[in-house]
Scaffold this motif. Sequence first.
Motif, mmCIF file in Angstrom:
data_model
loop_
_atom_site.group_PDB
_atom_site.id
_atom_site.type_symbol
_atom_site.label_atom_id
_atom_site.label_comp_id
_atom_site.label_asym_id
_atom_site.label_seq_id
_atom_site.Cartn_x
_atom_site.Cartn_y
_atom_site.Cartn_z
ATOM 1 N N LEU A 54 0.937 -1.202 0.113
ATOM 2 C CA LEU A 54 -0.271 -0.005 -0.142
ATOM 3 C C LEU A 54 0.978 1.181 0.098
ATOM 4 O O LEU A 54 1.621 1.290 0.889
ATOM 5 C CB LEU A 54 -0.912 -0.024 1.197
ATOM 6 N N ILE A 55 0.699 2.040 -0.851
ATOM 7 C CA ILE A 55 1.480 3.419 -1.074
ATOM 8 C C ILE A 55 0.479 4.436 -0.634
ATOM 9 O O ILE A 55 -0.414 4.964 -1.184
ATOM 10 C CB ILE A 55 2.015 3.293 -2.478
ATOM 11 N N ARG A 56 0.687 4.984 0.475
ATOM 12 C CA ARG A 56 -0.172 5.962 1.017
ATOM 13 C C ARG A 56 0.338 7.367 0.747
ATOM 14 O O ARG A 56 1.591 7.793 0.890
ATOM 15 C CB ARG A 56 -0.215 5.922 2.728
ATOM 16 N N VAL A 57 -0.540 8.178 -0.002
ATOM 17 C CA VAL A 57 -0.272 9.436 -0.390
ATOM 18 C C VAL A 57 -1.018 10.482 0.026
ATOM 19 O O VAL A 57 -2.146 10.279 0.079
ATOM 20 C CB VAL A 57 -0.527 9.328 -1.938
ATOM 21 N N GLU A 58 -0.289 11.681 0.188
ATOM 22 C CA GLU A 58 -1.095 12.804 0.756
ATOM 23 C C GLU A 58 -0.631 14.100 0.124
ATOM 24 O O GLU A 58 0.218 14.160 -0.587
ATOM 25 C CB GLU A 58 -1.198 13.077 2.304
ATOM 26 N N GLU A 59 -1.600 15.090 0.088
ATOM 27 C CA GLU A 59 -1.104 16.443 -0.507
ATOM 28 C C GLU A 59 -0.225 17.196 0.255
ATOM 29 O O GLU A 59 -0.156 16.930 1.393
ATOM 30 C CB GLU A 59 -2.427 17.293 -0.949
ATOM 31 N N THR A 60 0.652 18.219 -0.469
ATOM 32 C CA THR A 60 1.597 18.915 0.582
ATOM 33 C C THR A 60 0.940 20.400 0.414
ATOM 34 O O THR A 60 0.138 20.774 -0.457
ATOM 35 C CB THR A 60 3.026 19.084 -0.259
ATOM 36 N N ALA A 61 1.756 21.212 1.072
ATOM 37 C CA ALA A 61 1.038 22.804 0.963
ATOM 38 C C ALA A 61 1.339 23.409 -0.316
ATOM 39 O O ALA A 61 0.554 24.322 -0.655
ATOM 40 C CB ALA A 61 1.730 23.472 2.094
ATOM 41 N N ALA A 62 1.815 22.590 -0.936
ATOM 42 C CA ALA A 62 2.303 23.395 -2.290
ATOM 43 C C ALA A 62 1.112 23.127 -3.365
ATOM 44 O O ALA A 62 1.122 23.925 -4.552
ATOM 45 C CB ALA A 62 3.770 22.797 -2.980
ATOM 46 N N LEU A 63 0.205 22.234 -3.036
ATOM 47 C CA LEU A 63 -0.991 22.059 -3.845
ATOM 48 C C LEU A 63 -1.794 23.408 -4.080
ATOM 49 O O LEU A 63 -1.995 23.584 -5.377
ATOM 50 C CB LEU A 63 -1.723 20.917 -3.346
ATOM 51 N N TRP A 64 -2.045 23.841 -3.206
ATOM 52 C CA TRP A 64 -3.009 24.840 -3.046
ATOM 53 C C TRP A 64 -2.842 26.034 -4.065
ATOM 54 O O TRP A 64 -3.619 26.512 -4.887
ATOM 55 C CB TRP A 64 -3.668 25.345 -1.693
ATOM 56 N N PRO A 65 -1.663 26.622 -3.879
ATOM 57 C CA PRO A 65 -1.233 27.699 -4.858
ATOM 58 C C PRO A 65 -1.393 27.254 -6.173
ATOM 59 O O PRO A 65 -1.453 28.210 -7.097
ATOM 60 C CB PRO A 65 0.289 28.045 -4.458
#
Length: 419
Positions: free
Chosen positions: A32-43
């Motif tokens: 299982l490769i768990r992925v999440e967004e970083t703060a760089a996503l929103w801009p």
Amino acid sequence: MIPEKMFHSLLALGESWRIKQVEYVEKAGKVLIRVEETAALWPAEKCPHCGRATVRGYDHAPERRWRHLNVCQLQSEIVCALPRGECQACQKVYTVRAPWEGRSRGQTQEFEAFALTLMREMPVKKAGEILGETDQKLWRMLFAHVAAAWAELSWENVVWVGADEMNRRKGHNYLTVFVDLAAKRVLLATEGKDASVWERFAEQLLAHNGHPKAITQIAIDMSPAYIKGVRENFGNATISFDKFHVVSQVTEAVEAVRRKEVRQDPTAREQLEKTCWLWRKNPESWKPAEQTRWEQLKDKPLVTGLAYAMRLQLQRAYATASVTEARTRLVDWCAWVRAEAQALTSGLLEPMRKAADTVERHLEGILGHWKKGLTTAFLEGLNSLFSATKRKARGYRSTEYQTAMLYFVAGKLQVPYYG
Ligand SMILES: [Zn+2]
């Protein structure tokens, strides 16, 4: 390199996403490769509703999984609770699209690309076994990619068209397949074999930037329904009847003679037993056993043998490069067949006489074979393409499956398609 970093570059996640954890679940035999967004996503994120870059993190959608390529022969899945953003300008809340998401739900683009590669090489059922997926799931993926890529095709340069029917022996579920003879690709498969299929083809031409008036040459078999459909919808096109269909019509006539002769004559019945395939082939394709059989039969007064010689003679007419010479040879052939048929009181050559009438009636179209430039080689190869398509779609006979597979293997589509 630690696994998280390695997977991050393998998945080409960029700066907006990071791998939280890579976990091997022994019981399930899965990575299982768990992925999440970083703060760089929103801009970098643009609101899908108003297009403005005024999105802020809102919350997260429930966790989802995407099947990915195997890792060390273990199935792997990306696990992610996709972030939801809120647009500060239009106040709408939406779920961010995962950049790895394939065209079908629950699969990554890389997994889809791999599955499609397998499906090009083998039956879908077999690909499903290798991938550990149901074939229904793979078919749904194939449908989605093929439909999206096919809708985008441009047919603006299509001028030479051929058409043939698939499933001709089934007696139902006919498919008429239209091909671009210059680009050697399948354009359209549509149910039916009557004149109306030409209307549908004309409609689809317009929908794909082509035009019925741009079609100058059409190669078909001698079916009256097709001829009618072409005349009514493609006024600028010259019809030609391709060699394959002309010869195969005469081959069927030889077979009809054989069946008649077997019924009428007990001696012939014995001699002609199990020779159906012998007469369908050219001498150069005979197996040694068939060659031997021929040696035994050639001096017997069999009408089937004469009919077979007639077919070979018709094929010889195609050996010339000159249209004038071809015309003479075909006219002579018709006269010869009719004279022989008339001389034979048993009526056994009646199917051959009918074939000669057909050839004479369609002579101008048959001579289209000698017209400069038009190649029907692709059309002649369609039968083996149809068989390959059916093998790949094994177990799925409906026209929907056959059509998708035909476009996939012979439509020159850009698949996988994410445009
Ligand atoms: Zn907005």
